[in-house]
Design a protein around this motif. Structure first.
Motif, mmCIF file in Angstrom:
data_model
loop_
_atom_site.group_PDB
_atom_site.id
_atom_site.type_symbol
_atom_site.label_atom_id
_atom_site.label_comp_id
_atom_site.label_asym_id
_atom_site.label_seq_id
_atom_site.Cartn_x
_atom_site.Cartn_y
_atom_site.Cartn_z
ATOM 1 N N ALA A 1 21.130 3.232 -19.062
ATOM 2 C CA ALA A 1 20.973 1.713 -19.035
ATOM 3 C C ALA A 1 21.850 0.764 -20.021
ATOM 4 O O ALA A 1 22.157 -0.211 -19.869
ATOM 5 N N GLN A 2 22.397 1.796 -21.136
ATOM 6 C CA GLN A 2 23.090 1.167 -22.239
ATOM 7 C C GLN A 2 24.126 0.552 -21.854
ATOM 8 O O GLN A 2 24.321 -0.911 -22.161
ATOM 9 N N PRO A 3 25.184 0.726 -20.914
ATOM 10 C CA PRO A 3 26.245 0.047 -20.632
ATOM 11 C C PRO A 3 26.103 -1.296 -19.783
ATOM 12 O O PRO A 3 26.562 -2.285 -19.715
ATOM 13 N N ILE A 4 24.860 -1.134 -19.041
ATOM 14 C CA ILE A 4 24.442 -2.244 -18.126
ATOM 15 C C ILE A 4 23.882 -3.298 -18.952
ATOM 16 O O ILE A 4 24.019 -4.404 -18.826
ATOM 17 N N VAL A 5 22.832 -2.935 -19.832
ATOM 18 C CA VAL A 5 22.307 -3.665 -20.888
ATOM 19 C C VAL A 5 23.309 -4.319 -21.811
ATOM 20 O O VAL A 5 23.321 -5.543 -22.199
ATOM 21 N N PHE B 1 26.300 -5.188 -21.037
ATOM 22 C CA PHE B 1 26.957 -6.163 -20.355
ATOM 23 C C PHE B 1 26.044 -7.388 -19.628
ATOM 24 O O PHE B 1 26.512 -8.628 -19.751
ATOM 25 N N LEU B 2 24.854 -7.243 -19.492
ATOM 26 C CA LEU B 2 23.955 -8.245 -18.872
ATOM 27 C C LEU B 2 23.133 -8.919 -20.024
ATOM 28 O O LEU B 2 22.778 -10.008 -19.832
ATOM 29 N N GLY B 3 23.071 -8.226 -21.152
ATOM 30 C CA GLY B 3 22.359 -8.845 -22.218
ATOM 31 C C GLY B 3 20.867 -8.000 -22.272
ATOM 32 O O GLY B 3 20.171 -7.498 -21.407
ATOM 33 N N PHE B 4 20.579 -8.047 -23.611
ATOM 34 C CA PHE B 4 19.131 -7.275 -24.042
ATOM 35 C C PHE B 4 17.893 -7.891 -23.423
ATOM 36 O O PHE B 4 16.961 -7.326 -23.362
ATOM 37 N N GLN B 5 17.907 -9.260 -23.365
ATOM 38 C CA GLN B 5 16.981 -9.808 -22.705
ATOM 39 C C GLN B 5 16.409 -9.441 -21.208
ATOM 40 O O GLN B 5 15.402 -9.768 -20.876
ATOM 41 N N HIS B 6 17.399 -8.984 -20.489
ATOM 42 C CA HIS B 6 17.037 -8.175 -19.377
ATOM 43 C C HIS B 6 16.902 -6.559 -19.247
ATOM 44 O O HIS B 6 16.657 -6.091 -18.314
ATOM 45 N N ALA B 7 16.716 -6.163 -20.812
ATOM 46 C CA ALA B 7 16.850 -4.625 -20.804
ATOM 47 C C ALA B 7 15.523 -3.936 -20.237
ATOM 48 O O ALA B 7 15.753 -2.864 -19.604
ATOM 49 N N GLN B 8 14.469 -4.362 -20.283
ATOM 50 C CA GLN B 8 13.010 -3.850 -19.417
ATOM 51 C C GLN B 8 13.362 -3.954 -18.059
ATOM 52 O O GLN B 8 12.862 -2.917 -17.637
ATOM 53 N N THR C 1 11.612 4.353 -24.634
ATOM 54 C CA THR C 1 13.188 3.857 -23.954
ATOM 55 C C THR C 1 13.565 2.797 -24.880
ATOM 56 O O THR C 1 14.972 2.477 -25.280
ATOM 57 N N HIS C 2 12.961 1.774 -25.343
ATOM 58 C CA HIS C 2 13.252 0.550 -26.164
ATOM 59 C C HIS C 2 13.584 1.112 -27.656
ATOM 60 O O HIS C 2 15.025 0.908 -27.832
ATOM 61 N N ASP C 3 13.233 2.131 -28.070
ATOM 62 C CA ASP C 3 13.412 2.758 -29.281
ATOM 63 C C ASP C 3 14.757 3.328 -29.297
ATOM 64 O O ASP C 3 15.765 3.477 -30.181
ATOM 65 N N VAL C 4 15.151 4.301 -28.233
ATOM 66 C CA VAL C 4 16.172 4.966 -27.992
ATOM 67 C C VAL C 4 17.530 4.100 -28.049
ATOM 68 O O VAL C 4 18.490 4.198 -28.441
ATOM 69 N N LEU C 5 17.314 2.914 -27.212
ATOM 70 C CA LEU C 5 18.315 2.019 -26.912
ATOM 71 C C LEU C 5 18.742 1.239 -28.205
ATOM 72 O O LEU C 5 19.801 1.125 -28.665
ATOM 73 N N VAL C 6 17.439 0.912 -28.953
ATOM 74 C CA VAL C 6 18.002 0.118 -30.135
ATOM 75 C C VAL C 6 18.280 0.706 -31.299
ATOM 76 O O VAL C 6 19.271 0.456 -32.184
ATOM 77 N N TYR C 7 17.647 1.933 -31.796
ATOM 78 C CA TYR C 7 17.944 2.606 -33.049
ATOM 79 C C TYR C 7 18.646 3.866 -32.813
ATOM 80 O O TYR C 7 19.072 4.304 -33.802
#
Length: 577
Positions: free
Chosen positions: A83-87, A89-96, A39-45
């Motif tokens: 999760a992408q639009p929420i992340v 808005f709130l910041g990647f530090q809260h992504a997990q 999930t991290h990789d799809v979000l980031v890359y």
């Protein structure tokens, strides 16, 4: 009787508890590593459309750590997409927390849908007892937000069971609901967990024997959903794994045909019945009184058997598989709990019959309260099992302080090595995000990110998870890192070069069982360099012993992960943006 508003509040209890469990235990363990990293990789890359193999293999974690068998990317893709639009808005530090919350709320919503279908089938009071019994069970609530393949499948199987519940007010909808149920079971089996095919088989077999369905009514929805699920999984997973692939077929071959799952341990045939199910249901009255009471009562026997027989038959057949884990049978908890709710409602309604009935009703209410208390205790103890996640969070906080102390940092990379235990107890790629930087997979991933257009800003953490013993035995290997998270600090400290040395900066403890300390039994624990939950438990232990005359009954915390910092003239590897 509860009002409609009260029913809504009771339904909201499940998602609220799921989020509470997530907040108290926000880290993940090794069983969840593939899905959380994917999930991290799809979000980031993202999903590259050119030079695909090179980009995926240089950035995505599963090329370096593929696991015993390949798993589907469909769950991570869906989580990352929602999760992408929420992340953003709130910041990647809260992504997990965000991606776990989405999964948890989906599973909680499926449980609420099951409760509403139970209400239509057997009445509002039964649905209320179901919600209370389900909410007081620890494991489903705790695991609802955990990105296990089982929990991606759990929501689908729960919906499948919901569609199989009878609807007396609309009997004409039964064939359509049965088709939907078959579809949910098939998608869960084909994409996420192949053992659900057995759960589908036991339910279909029972319906055929009633008879409540015909074979002709099964064939078309099964075939249509099977090929639809296959056409969903194979293209997506073949893209991410870069080879033709149906993951669950590989999983079935590895676990069942080859029997390789036994490498992770075996349990006796009766494990699920004697240990797993009682722990999953928590309340001992569920399986000793409530389900048997509903089973033998003439008015409830038929619906109870319809809920219980296919589920227990699934568990019985699945018990033939030597490797057993409680999460493999999570799917049967909602129908078994619903059967218990039937018995609970009838037992409670008969409370004024005689003294014995009154005592049973009182015991039922008390058992629900005690189950909530027991589940709360299990949650608190379970939250102490993630020292790796806490250790990485400590380094992340250190990175934020570094960034705040020097605004001139255009790009700073903190290279960190995490050992096996750290990765098994909470270290994830999400944990490396500082909130102001683009998160990175590994030192190699950082280079690839810069190569493909991603430029980190501020301080970044690059996590290395090397396990090769030859590399770990090389003194030069350790010169690459500023921090090390390790279970064995003495082995790392032996590699000193050019006058450099390793300094212990923090220690993170983990749960080591329950201890009973008598007055004068030992000295008060000193904190020293202890951080995280170990520090919290030590402080509570000190306060309680002061109030209780030196007594303490609670978790025993043992050293798990030590954070080492390399002492040198320049502690940070800096690169220009």
């Amino acid at each position: 009787m509860l009002t409609q508003e009260g029913d809504l509040l009771l339904s909201a209890l499940l998602p609220a508890l799921v989020l509470l469990h997530l907040i108290i235990a926000p880290y993940t363990k090794v069983e969840e590593s593939f899905n959380i990293q994917a999930t991290h990789d799809v979000l980031v890359y993202g999903t590259p459309t050119s030079n695909i193999y090179n980009k995926l293999s240089n950035t995505y974690d599963h090329f370096t750590f593929p696991g015993a068998v390949p798993r589907t990317f469909l769950g991570p893709v869906l989580l990352a997409g929602f999760a992408q639009p929420i992340v953003a808005f709130l910041g990647f530090q809260h992504a997990q927390v965000i991606v776990r919350a989405l999964l948890g709320l989906f599973n909680a919503l499926c449980l609420v849908v099951f409760a509403r279908n139970l209400r239509r089938a057997y009445g509002a009071a039964t649905a209320r007892w179901y919600l209370l019994l389900q909410a007081s069970q620890f494991h489903i609530i705790f695991y609802a937000s955990r990105p296990l393949p089982n929990m991606f499948a759990f929501g689908l199987t729960t919906l499948a069971f919901a569609f199989l519940l009878s609807q007396p007010a609309n009997l004409k909808s039964t064939p359509r609901r049965q088709r939907l149920s078959i579809t949910m079971f098939v998608f869960a089996a084909v994409i996420f967990r192949s053992e659900i095919a057995l759960l589908l088989a036991t339910n279909i077999l029972y319906l055929l024997l009633l008879p409540a369905i015909s074979l002709e009514q099964v064939i078309f929805p099964f075939s249509a959903s099977f090929f639809s699920a296959l056409l969903t999984s194979v293209p997506i997973d073949s893209y991410f794994w870069q080879r033709p692939l149906w993951p669950e077929l590989w999983g079935f071959y590895y676990n069942v045909v080859q029997g390789s799952s036994s490498n992770w341990g075996t349990s006796p045939w009766y494990y699920y019945f004697a240990s797993a199910l009682p722990r999953l249901l928590v309340n001992p009255l569920t399986y000793t009184i409530l389900i048997p009471y509903a089973w033998i009562h003439p008015a409830l026997s038929r619906p109870t058997k319809r809920l219980v027989v296919p589920s227990l038959l699934f568990v019985a057949i699945y018990s033939l598989q030597p490797h057993k884990e409680a999460r493999f049978i999570f799917y049967v908890v909602p129908p078994l709990t619903a059967a218990a709710a039937l018995g609970a409602n009838l037992l409670f309604n008969r409370r004024s019959k005689n003294l014995f009935s009154s005592l049973l009703a009182l015991a039922l209410v008390a058992s629900v309260i005690l189950s909530f208390a027991a589940s709360t205790g299990m949650l608190l103890l379970s939250s102490l099992n993630y020292p790796g996640g806490e250790a990485l969070a400590y380094i992340r906080d250190t990175a934020l302080k570094l960034e705040a102390s020097d605004v001139n940092y255009s790009s700073a990379v903190i290279p960190v090595h995490a050992d096996v235990l750290s990765c098994m107890t909470g270290v994830t790629l999400f944990g490396s995000a500082t909130g102001h930087s683009l998160p990175n997979l590994t030192p190699e991933g950082l280079v690839a990110t810069q190569q493909f257009g991603g430029v980190p800003k501020g301080v970044s953490i690059a996590v290395d998870k090397t396990e090769d013993k030859d590399e770990l035995g090389s003194p030069e290997f350790w010169q690459r890192f500023s921090y090390v998270l390790t279970e064995t600090p003495e082995k790392v400290k032996q590699y000193n070069n050019k006058g450099e040395k390793w300094e212990t900066v923090a220690v993170f403890k983990g749960y080591g069982g329950i201890e009973i300390v008598k007055p004068g039994g030992d000295k008060q624990d000193g904190l020293g360099l202890v951080m995280g939950s170990g520090k919290t438990v030590a402080l509570w232990k000190h306060r309680i012993r002061e109030m209780a005359g030196g007594w303490w009954i609670g978790p025993r915390m043992v050293d798990r992960i030590t954070v080492l910092q390399r002492v040198r003239a320049t502690r940070w590897d800096e690169t220009d943006a």
